[in-house]
Write a protein that holds these residues in place. Sequence first.
Motif, PDB file in Angstrom:
ATOM      1  N   SER A 215       0.829  -1.190   0.000  1.00 45.97           N
ATOM      2  CA  SER A 215       0.000   0.000   0.000  1.00 45.97           C
ATOM      3  C   SER A 215       0.872   1.253   0.000  1.00 45.97           C
ATOM      4  CB  SER A 215      -0.912   0.013   1.234  1.00 45.97           C
ATOM      5  OG  SER A 215      -1.482   1.287   1.404  1.00 45.97           O
ATOM      6  N   ALA A 216       1.920   1.215   0.809  1.00 45.31           N
ATOM      7  CA  ALA A 216       2.775   2.395   0.949  1.00 45.31           C
ATOM      8  C   ALA A 216       3.584   2.644  -0.327  1.00 45.31           C
ATOM      9  CB  ALA A 216       3.701   2.232   2.148  1.00 45.31           C
TER      10      ALA A 216
ATOM     11  N   GLY B 167       4.320   2.871  -3.963  1.00 47.23           N
ATOM     12  CA  GLY B 167       3.507   2.948  -5.173  1.00 47.23           C
ATOM     13  C   GLY B 167       3.936   4.128  -6.015  1.00 47.23           C
TER      14      GLY B 167
ATOM     15  N   GLY C 187       3.414   7.029  -5.444  1.00 46.10           N
ATOM     16  CA  GLY C 187       3.900   8.076  -4.553  1.00 46.10           C
ATOM     17  C   GLY C 187       5.417   8.114  -4.491  1.00 46.10           C
ATOM     18  N   ASN C 188       6.030   6.947  -4.505  1.00 44.34           N
ATOM     19  CA  ASN C 188       7.488   6.888  -4.398  1.00 44.34           C
ATOM     20  C   ASN C 188       8.176   7.151  -5.728  1.00 44.34           C
ATOM     21  OD1 ASN C 188       6.041   4.919  -2.619  1.00 44.34           O
ATOM     22  ND2 ASN C 188       8.011   5.000  -1.585  1.00 44.34           N
TER      23      ASN C 188
ATOM     24  N   TYR D   6      -5.314   8.926  -9.267  1.00 52.64           N
ATOM     25  CA  TYR D   6      -4.298   7.866  -9.203  1.00 52.64           C
ATOM     26  C   TYR D   6      -4.414   6.873 -10.369  1.00 52.64           C
ATOM     27  CZ  TYR D   6      -0.948   5.145  -6.324  1.00 52.64           C
ATOM     28  OH  TYR D   6       0.156   4.490  -5.842  1.00 52.64           O
TER      29      TYR D   6
ATOM     30  N   LEU E 102      -0.996   7.358   4.867  1.00 53.56           N
ATOM     31  CA  LEU E 102      -1.513   7.777   6.174  1.00 53.56           C
ATOM     32  C   LEU E 102      -2.557   8.874   6.040  1.00 53.56           C
ATOM     33  CD1 LEU E 102       1.856   7.977   8.120  1.00 53.56           C
ATOM     34  CD2 LEU E 102       0.180   6.114   8.131  1.00 53.56           C
TER      35      LEU E 102
ATOM     36  N   MET F  17      -5.813   8.741   6.209  1.00 48.81           N
ATOM     37  CA  MET F  17      -7.139   8.464   5.682  1.00 48.81           C
ATOM     38  C   MET F  17      -7.708   7.135   6.167  1.00 48.81           C
ATOM     39  SD  MET F  17      -6.861   7.003   1.923  1.00 48.81           S
ATOM     40  CE  MET F  17      -8.175   5.915   2.348  1.00 48.81           C
TER      41      MET F  17
HETATM   42  N1  TRP Z   1       1.037   5.325  -0.595  1.00 47.28           N
HETATM   43  C1  TRP Z   1       0.625   5.102  -1.943  1.00 47.28           C
HETATM   44  C2  TRP Z   1       1.692   5.561  -2.886  1.00 47.28           C
HETATM   45  O1  TRP Z   1       2.678   6.073  -2.491  1.00 47.28           O
HETATM   46  C3  TRP Z   1      -0.696   5.747  -2.248  1.00 47.28           C
HETATM   47  C4  TRP Z   1      -1.724   5.385  -1.245  1.00 47.28           C
HETATM   48  C5  TRP Z   1      -2.249   4.177  -1.013  1.00 47.28           C
HETATM   49  C6  TRP Z   1      -2.255   6.253  -0.285  1.00 47.28           C
HETATM   50  N2  TRP Z   1      -3.084   4.228   0.055  1.00 47.28           N
HETATM   51  C7  TRP Z   1      -3.106   5.473   0.515  1.00 47.28           C
HETATM   52  C8  TRP Z   1      -2.087   7.585  -0.022  1.00 47.28           C
HETATM   53  C9  TRP Z   1      -3.773   6.055   1.578  1.00 47.28           C
HETATM   54  C10 TRP Z   1      -2.764   8.157   1.031  1.00 47.28           C
HETATM   55  C11 TRP Z   1      -3.582   7.403   1.846  1.00 47.28           C
HETATM   56  O2  TRP Z   1       1.558   5.442  -4.068  1.00 47.28           O
END
Ligand code: TRP
Length: 471
Positions: A24-25, A27, A29-30, A105, A228, A230
């Motif tokens: 989840s973390a 993705g 985002g990185n 996304y 984080l 949400m």
């Molecule tokens: N963390 C994920 C990323 O970096 C995106 C993501 C998944 C996300 N679940 C989340 C962001 C919940 C905020 C809250 O791609």
Amino acid sequence: MKRERTQRENWGTRFGFLMAAAGSAIGLGNIWRFPYLTGEHGGSVFIIIYLFCIAFIGLSIMIAEFAVGRRTSLASVGAYKSQNRSWTFAGVLGVLSGFFIMGFYPVVGGWSLAYMLKSLTGLLANPGATADIFNAFVAAPVEPLIWTVIYLVLNVAIVARGISGGIEAASKVLMPTLFVLLIVIIVKGVTFPGAGEGLAYLFRPDWSQVTGNTLLAALGQSFFTLSLGMGCMITYGSYLRKEENIPANALSIVAMDTMGALMAGLAIFPALFAFGMEPAAGPGLVFVVVPAIFARMGSIGPIMSLVFFAALTVAALTSSISLLEVVVAYLIDERGMDRKRATYLSSIVIMGMCVLSSLSMGTLSGVKLFGVGFFDFFDILTDKIFLAVGGMLLTIFAGWFMKKEDLKDELTSGGAVEFGLFELWYNLVKYFIPVVIGVFAIVGIAAIEQKSLMFFGLFLIFVLGLFSKKL
Ligand code: TRP
């Protein structure tokens, strides 16, 4: 709606949980977001503030989210509601964040899917043309939409079936592959003449670049990248077995995620400077620079590029299913829908938002909402306000509305594991983090261009708060 603790399904294995949370973390985002934000916000200074936010805010909030989730054995809205109905809105705010993040996304997920195919069909033919190819692709009215739909259908297929088997198998292979490929790109990238300038950009801070906007961007990115603010990690924590050591798990997830982001930065910036490209090029950065590197690798380039974008797509999928899952879990738990109906219904609305986001890159680029296009609207609203406020609410909730002994019991698994830093963590959560987020938010909103959007976001949160007991 409260379920008994004993009935809650649990993660099959410790590894399964770790992979799901890390999945989840890690993705877009990185790999996609972190490098382009770094480029837009002055390089090294952004990274330093980002690392500060990760270490002193993100890690503690992740621990808190897991603790709240496991303590209540409920997904985010239920977790808040079960303790105090005035707090229901904080959970609902999280659901809304997940929903809006899903408004852009999957568009980027679609780009990544498309680039798998493009890797083999001429994308790499001319290393100098990758920027033009990207710009033309995302501005087109139909082609990116088709890929977004395919990407979204993949999400729906996984989430509608409940906690996933296939995706876990795929990510066990492809996540390590992603890391290996990043290393390959880094090694290749730093050998280009002129790459040293990129390293300096990443490691030599120029403090004059810092504004309130930098602070808000770094804070928002630290939430976004760790999933984080949400309720996503609250939900994941609710499936966690009592014996599991929460702080240790959170630390490994944060470490992996941070490593992923920094590696993406190292993969991109040395090459970018060597090629004389612009760091502040925006959301196209990975899609322009990475193919330009592969294009210089000869005949193995296309296949490497294909594997890279396949890995990126899977990394994105493991993240977006966690976002969709929060929305779906809400509809199931709180609105009494069955899983399939909840998934289909939310995805139809999400698809509508994605169409607008995708078209805002071209056809609809003139249409503005609070001064920004649709893509930016969903992005800025979530990342610059909702997540940070969501994180702040969670820390206030944990610090002031839950019993300290209960949290200690959770974090030490009833005394079975050591958590020597409990007092430090508790004070960070109770005092330090809410104050720092508040300060960053005020300084950030004062500096940011899109003020009306910010106030609209705060107003939405306020309205949710007013109706909390009815939600
Ligand atoms: N963390 C994920 C990323 O970096 C995106 C993501 C998944 C996300 N679940 C989340 C962001 C919940 C905020 C809250 O791609």
